[in-house]
Design an enzyme around this catalytic site. Sequence first.
Site: not given
Length: 430
Positions: A196, A250
């Site tokens: 997010k 990531y």
Amino acid sequence: MNRKLKKYGLLFLSFVIILCVYRSLANTAENEYSNRIVDASRFKHHKSQFREEDEVKSSPFTDLEDANRRISELESKISELSSLVKQLSASIPKKYPDVTFLNYKSRKRILITGGAGFVGSHLVDVLMMQGHEVIVADNFYTGRKRNVEHWLGHENFELIHHDIVNPLFIEVDEIYHLASPASPPHYMLNPVKTIKVNTLGTINVLGLAKRVGARVLIASTSEVYGDPTEHPQSETYNGNVNPIGPRACYDEGKRVSETLSYAYAKQEKVEVRVARIFNTYGPRMHLNDGRVVSNFIMQALQNESITIYGNGKQTRSFQYVSDLVEGLVSLMASNYSQPVNLGNPTERTIEEFAEIILQLIGSKSKYRSMPAVEDDPQRRKPDITRAKTFLNWEPRVPLQVGLEKTIEYFRKELQRVTHSERNIFVPEKT
């Protein structure tokens, strides 16, 4: 004649009698007045004695209730004095690092998302020392207020507790988007949040930049290359990333962040800069960061076993944090808009790096082998040709110098036993 003599004689006798009676009455009144004065004096004396006896009887040493009352009064006064001392301390001007003065034409308002984190806080130091107005927005997921506490209260500094996943409405000239957990333990702990902040957070930053006409620098990562098949990694290499692996939140989050940046640049004419950051170390790293540098230093300082995952032959390239910050500032100020690698091209194996740290600390720790981590890159070395060409940048801090500063910071952290003991890494003016 005789009658007159008798009459005068009676009058004289009456006068004598009246005079004697008057004198008698006067002496009596005088004696009574004197007696009253003596009695009053005696009464005062006795009253004073009684008062002294009462005070002795009601003293704090004989009257427990009165003693408790007086103690309470003293505690109340002490509390008031403490409050007054705090107010006086707050009114004393705080000593800040000496910053450069810039007039309103040269001074910029700069937003740093994630500015209370490891890299962000060092960037704050540099920009503040240059004389700019710096606004930090951080939700403190991995950042810490103490990383920037030496600037709190400065007229050029503002700290906002804000999660960039939500829109932020302020007026700025430049934005450094550094908000995101960067160590595997931190971003794997909450992969959805990591995605997010690198997608929605990036959209909010780019939307803000579009509205106010600000230039944006996106902090990307060498993880966009995944476990590379090209060595060293140049910016033209598209990477080898597992989209569903444990590091994907990531890796792919940063890849999307880059994609969004260039979409806004093309469609909305937003000025963007993208920095692909390689392994970085230095003061203010988390003690439980989970990355190679922090793990090895912590284990060596405590004479614990040095944990090496896999065979220890995998390579990394480590740059000191001040070199990285210099590269970020140079990239923001440049006219180059393509992705740029920022890292140290000196490559070392994990085993070599562990040995260097053990020697610097003088630790007797032994090695302990652990199974290899899934999707852990085997080789990592940046090609910094673009940085040299377009930014005139390359790392300057030798590994030993940087490690000594980092080890000293970690050593002080381990020695802290009370909150009042501060371990603040204060920037030096360059």
